[in-house]
Scaffold this motif. Sequence first.
Motif, PDB file in Angstrom:
ATOM      1  N   GLY B 136       3.117-109.378 -34.671  1.00 18.05           N
ATOM      2  CA  GLY B 136       2.634-108.556 -33.576  1.00 18.05           C
ATOM      3  C   GLY B 136       3.041-109.056 -32.206  1.00 18.05           C
ATOM      4  O   GLY B 136       3.909-109.913 -32.060  1.00 18.05           O
ATOM      5  N   LEU B 137       2.399-108.477 -31.210  1.00 18.21           N
ATOM      6  CA  LEU B 137       2.742-108.720 -29.816  1.00 18.21           C
ATOM      7  C   LEU B 137       1.854-109.822 -29.242  1.00 18.21           C
ATOM      8  O   LEU B 137       0.626-109.720 -29.304  1.00 18.21           O
ATOM      9  CB  LEU B 137       2.564-107.421 -29.030  1.00 18.21           C
ATOM     10  CG  LEU B 137       3.016-107.375 -27.591  1.00 18.21           C
ATOM     11  CD1 LEU B 137       4.505-107.635 -27.469  1.00 18.21           C
ATOM     12  CD2 LEU B 137       2.686-106.022 -26.998  1.00 18.21           C
ATOM     13  N   TYR B 138       2.482-110.851 -28.717  1.00 14.01           N
ATOM     14  CA  TYR B 138       1.724-111.982 -28.185  1.00 14.01           C
ATOM     15  C   TYR B 138       2.248-112.385 -26.816  1.00 14.01           C
ATOM     16  O   TYR B 138       3.444-112.290 -26.545  1.00 14.01           O
ATOM     17  CB  TYR B 138       1.825-113.194 -29.119  1.00 14.01           C
ATOM     18  CG  TYR B 138       1.150-112.970 -30.446  1.00 14.01           C
ATOM     19  CD1 TYR B 138      -0.205-113.167 -30.582  1.00 14.01           C
ATOM     20  CD2 TYR B 138       1.882-112.531 -31.543  1.00 14.01           C
ATOM     21  CE1 TYR B 138      -0.837-112.940 -31.793  1.00 14.01           C
ATOM     22  CE2 TYR B 138       1.265-112.294 -32.755  1.00 14.01           C
ATOM     23  CZ  TYR B 138      -0.095-112.506 -32.867  1.00 14.01           C
ATOM     24  OH  TYR B 138      -0.710-112.261 -34.059  1.00 14.01           O
ATOM     25  N   GLY B 139       1.330-112.849 -26.002  1.00 11.02           N
ATOM     26  CA  GLY B 139       1.694-113.411 -24.718  1.00 11.02           C
ATOM     27  C   GLY B 139       1.835-114.920 -24.837  1.00 11.02           C
ATOM     28  O   GLY B 139       0.991-115.576 -25.451  1.00 11.02           O
ATOM     29  N   LEU B 140       2.912-115.444 -24.284  1.00 13.85           N
ATOM     30  CA  LEU B 140       3.137-116.886 -24.302  1.00 13.85           C
ATOM     31  C   LEU B 140       3.228-117.387 -22.866  1.00 13.85           C
ATOM     32  O   LEU B 140       3.576-116.622 -21.958  1.00 13.85           O
ATOM     33  CB  LEU B 140       4.422-117.249 -25.050  1.00 13.85           C
ATOM     34  CG  LEU B 140       4.347-117.285 -26.579  1.00 13.85           C
ATOM     35  CD1 LEU B 140       4.504-115.900 -27.146  1.00 13.85           C
ATOM     36  CD2 LEU B 140       5.408-118.197 -27.152  1.00 13.85           C
ATOM     37  N   THR B 141       2.930-118.643 -22.679  1.00 13.03           N
ATOM     38  CA  THR B 141       3.024-119.257 -21.363  1.00 13.03           C
ATOM     39  C   THR B 141       3.858-120.527 -21.475  1.00 13.03           C
ATOM     40  O   THR B 141       3.545-121.403 -22.280  1.00 13.03           O
ATOM     41  CB  THR B 141       1.635-119.600 -20.807  1.00 13.03           C
ATOM     42  OG1 THR B 141       0.816-118.429 -20.844  1.00 13.03           O
ATOM     43  CG2 THR B 141       1.731-120.102 -19.384  1.00 13.03           C
ATOM     44  N   ALA B 142       4.926-120.579 -20.690  1.00 12.99           N
ATOM     45  CA  ALA B 142       5.759-121.780 -20.615  1.00 12.99           C
ATOM     46  C   ALA B 142       5.341-122.553 -19.365  1.00 12.99           C
ATOM     47  O   ALA B 142       5.231-121.972 -18.284  1.00 12.99           O
ATOM     48  CB  ALA B 142       7.234-121.404 -20.541  1.00 12.99           C
ATOM     49  N   THR B 143       5.096-123.838 -19.539  1.00 16.29           N
ATOM     50  CA  THR B 143       4.585-124.653 -18.436  1.00 16.29           C
ATOM     51  C   THR B 143       5.367-125.967 -18.373  1.00 16.29           C
ATOM     52  O   THR B 143       5.750-126.515 -19.408  1.00 16.29           O
ATOM     53  CB  THR B 143       3.095-124.966 -18.642  1.00 16.29           C
ATOM     54  OG1 THR B 143       2.405-123.768 -18.997  1.00 16.29           O
ATOM     55  CG2 THR B 143       2.457-125.528 -17.389  1.00 16.29           C
TER      56      THR B 143
END
Lengths: 71, 221
Positions: B136-143
């Motif tokens: 499915g559709l997921y939000g990711l955060t690169a830090t």
Amino acid sequence: MSATTHGVGAGVVLGIVFVLLGQQLSYYSLSDLVSAVLYLVVGIVVGGVVFGAIGMALGRRYLAKHPPSTP
Amino acid sequence: MGRGATAFLVVMLVLLPSASFAASRPGASAPAVNCSNAQASGGIVASVTWNGQNICSASGASSALSVDFTKSAHVVYTWNSTGNGPVALTDARLAMNYFGFALATRDVGPVSPSVATNGSFVMDWDPGALTYVLEGLYGLTATVFASNGSSVWSESFFVKATAPYTILAALPILLIVIAVFELYAVARSGRQSAIAPKKGTPPPPPPTSDSGADSASEGTR
């Protein structure tokens, strides 16, 4: 438990299931907490109302076809 | 309509749209979008590529990167220090969010700090146990983190994760089974009207027992 109550109960579960399934099928994202909870609340309310009405209609239809026998 | 026909209809109603929607996912073959990858924060300009595609092209759910969950992703963080001179960056993190919480987090480091004006981190991101559980559709955060542990740059983007054979992940299969079960329960809910007790009717009498032991115990109370 009446047919309406039965339908509402199933509708609430279906509302949650369809919201989670929609995310799994990539229609929308549930990454944000606020929007995810909003989706779930809308799903629960809509599912409960719609399937409650369906349950009520099916209950009336069943009773019309199978009237209860009076002693 | 018989019970078997009702159950078959419910199964087809659920499975057919699921299969067709999964087959026609938007963005599955979306072209790479060229974008200016710089997003300055904390004096750092950085860019992240996911299998060669810049994540800034997937800033929205509609332009999410299509990701095969069975393969690891090659993620490269490239950063430059702008204005503040050389800095020491020690870690790069990728977090996958679900209901506002980090469902999976991977870190490159922490690596030993070395002061520089630019550099890069390389991560081979493997979904691990999630491979056969989710899609499915997921939000990711690169830090990107500095040596003191503070976040100096981050960017959010979206991925569309695909399961093996499109649907072979545990959670969607479980959800479809529950949906089929509940739809079948609704289809049979009409009978509940006949079972439900009517208002004003007296409760049924308690069952009488003819056993001697029960009679004796009743008599001693």
